[in-house]
Design an enzyme around this catalytic site. Structure first.
Site, PDB file in Angstrom:
ATOM      1  N   GLU A 123       0.839  -1.202   0.000  1.00 27.97           N
ATOM      2  CA  GLU A 123       0.000   0.000   0.000  1.00 27.97           C
ATOM      3  C   GLU A 123       0.871   1.247   0.000  1.00 27.97           C
ATOM      4  OE1 GLU A 123      -2.814   1.116  -0.426  1.00 27.97           O
ATOM      5  OE2 GLU A 123      -4.440   0.027   0.539  1.00 27.97           O
ATOM      6  N   ASP A 124       0.354   2.311  -0.592  1.00 28.83           N
ATOM      7  CA  ASP A 124       1.000   3.606  -0.492  1.00 28.83           C
ATOM      8  C   ASP A 124       0.792   4.155   0.928  1.00 28.83           C
ATOM      9  OD1 ASP A 124      -1.744   3.724  -0.889  1.00 28.83           O
ATOM     10  OD2 ASP A 124      -1.682   5.293  -2.401  1.00 28.83           O
ATOM     11  N   ASP A 127      -4.769   4.652   6.110  1.00 31.13           N
ATOM     12  CA  ASP A 127      -5.389   5.785   6.792  1.00 31.13           C
ATOM     13  C   ASP A 127      -6.396   5.209   7.800  1.00 31.13           C
ATOM     14  OD1 ASP A 127      -6.544   8.241   7.361  1.00 31.13           O
ATOM     15  OD2 ASP A 127      -7.294   8.630   5.367  1.00 31.13           O
ATOM     16  N   PHE A 176      -3.686  15.323   5.381  1.00 29.42           N
ATOM     17  CA  PHE A 176      -3.724  14.880   3.996  1.00 29.42           C
ATOM     18  C   PHE A 176      -2.411  15.191   3.272  1.00 29.42           C
ATOM     19  CE2 PHE A 176      -5.056  14.984  -0.455  1.00 29.42           C
ATOM     20  CZ  PHE A 176      -5.708  13.763  -0.518  1.00 29.42           C
ATOM     21  N   ARG A 189       0.052  12.929  -8.284  1.00 31.80           N
ATOM     22  CA  ARG A 189       0.686  11.601  -8.191  1.00 31.80           C
ATOM     23  C   ARG A 189       2.111  11.605  -8.714  1.00 31.80           C
ATOM     24  NH1 ARG A 189      -3.379   7.861  -6.921  1.00 31.80           N
ATOM     25  NH2 ARG A 189      -5.398   8.179  -7.903  1.00 31.80           N
TER      26      ARG A 189
HETATM   27  P1  IMP Z   1      -8.152   3.942   4.048  1.00 37.50           P
HETATM   28  O1  IMP Z   1      -9.081   2.951   3.406  1.00 37.50           O
HETATM   29  O2  IMP Z   1      -8.873   5.022   4.779  1.00 37.50           O
HETATM   30  O3  IMP Z   1      -7.065   3.298   4.904  1.00 37.50           O
HETATM   31  O4  IMP Z   1      -7.430   4.748   2.907  1.00 37.50           O
HETATM   32  C1  IMP Z   1      -6.722   4.097   1.968  1.00 37.50           C
HETATM   33  C2  IMP Z   1      -6.584   4.854   0.678  1.00 37.50           C
HETATM   34  O5  IMP Z   1      -7.041   6.217   0.726  1.00 37.50           O
HETATM   35  C3  IMP Z   1      -5.124   4.951   0.363  1.00 37.50           C
HETATM   36  O6  IMP Z   1      -4.652   3.809  -0.282  1.00 37.50           O
HETATM   37  C4  IMP Z   1      -5.077   6.193  -0.505  1.00 37.50           C
HETATM   38  O7  IMP Z   1      -5.368   5.872  -1.833  1.00 37.50           O
HETATM   39  C5  IMP Z   1      -6.148   7.081   0.077  1.00 37.50           C
HETATM   40  N1  IMP Z   1      -5.560   8.040   1.059  1.00 37.50           N
HETATM   41  C6  IMP Z   1      -5.537   7.948   2.406  1.00 37.50           C
HETATM   42  N2  IMP Z   1      -4.908   9.001   2.972  1.00 37.50           N
HETATM   43  C7  IMP Z   1      -4.496   9.779   1.944  1.00 37.50           C
HETATM   44  C8  IMP Z   1      -3.752  11.025   1.877  1.00 37.50           C
HETATM   45  O8  IMP Z   1      -3.323  11.634   2.872  1.00 37.50           O
HETATM   46  N3  IMP Z   1      -3.524  11.500   0.615  1.00 37.50           N
HETATM   47  C9  IMP Z   1      -3.963  10.884  -0.519  1.00 37.50           C
HETATM   48  N4  IMP Z   1      -4.646   9.731  -0.495  1.00 37.50           N
HETATM   49  C10 IMP Z   1      -4.910   9.174   0.718  1.00 37.50           C
HETATM   50 MG    MG Z   2      -4.008   3.188  -1.930  1.00 37.25          MG
END
Ligand code: IMP
Ligand code: MG
Length: 199
Positions: A123-124, A127, A176, A189
């Protein structure tokens, strides 16, 4: 070599990386400021690759990148991982603008039998962990040997799940960010380093 010429030689490239970052960038309606340099990112990815390799060098793990955000992480990760391995991608989306939604959609699925394989999700960023939970659910049906999670960035304050993340590159505050594969509504990106939303 005299001590100070050694420090000059290592310090100049490190500062050069920060100089390359713009003081502020504008994406759509928001402003972002420098947060993490390309060099720190590379160091974190090399660290994750070394940890995964220490655990799985005697197997052939399959790395699964979560699109779109993880394409740069996967690419650099693979260059640092020297033992036999395979790579594939899955596409998930949960974000709208700068906030996570609870509804995680699978947009491109897996096309491969993973029975008995060691799977490492790449994963990048993690969150809220909603995407991760959706992935875990998906892989439950696959009878894999090991299911591990690696992420370049982790926001501990936003994380709502119990599931442990196996490999974390850099822990960041709940703010963010854009760059290195991460976007704000499609843009940002291509930035080689990380910028953070300005207060
Ligand atoms: P989660 O499902 O809330 O854990 O979020 C996962 C996805 O949301 C990540 O793989 C990102 O694609 C996007 N995401 C979460 N935080 C950020 C951020 O700070 N910047 C940009 N994309 C984010
Ligand atoms: Mg992602």
């Amino acid at each position: 070599m005299p001590k100070d010429s050694f420090f000059k030689r290592i310090e100049i490239p490190i500062f050069a990386h920060y100089y390359k970052m713009k003081i502020m960038i504008q994406i759509h309606d928001k402003q972002f400021v420098p947060f993490i340099s390309a060099q720190e990112i590379e160091f974190a990815i090399a660290k994750i690759a070394a940890l995964v390799e220490a655990d799985f060098a005697d197997e052939t793990p399959i790395f699964i990148g979560v699109l779109n955000g993880s394409f740069m992480v996967v690419s650099d990760f693979m260059k640092h991982y020297k033992s036999p391995s395979e790579v594939s991608f899955i596409k998930m989306a949960s974000y709208e603008g700068t906030t996570s939604t609870n509804d995680v959609k699978q947009l491109i699925g897996l096309d491969q039998d993973l029975t008995g394989r060691t799977v490492v999700i790449i994963e990048d960023i993690v969150d809220t962990g909603n995407t991760l939970m959706a992935l875990k659910e998906l892989f439950k049906k696959q009878n894999v040997k090991h299911f591990k999670i690696a992420t370049l960035f982790f926001k501990p304050e936003a994380y709502k799940q119990e599931v442990k993340i196996d490999y974390v590159g850099i822990r960041i505050p709940n703010k963010f960010i854009v760059g290195f594969g991460l976007d704000y509504d499609g843009l940002g990106r291509n930035l080689p380093e990380i910028y953070q939303l300005k207060d």
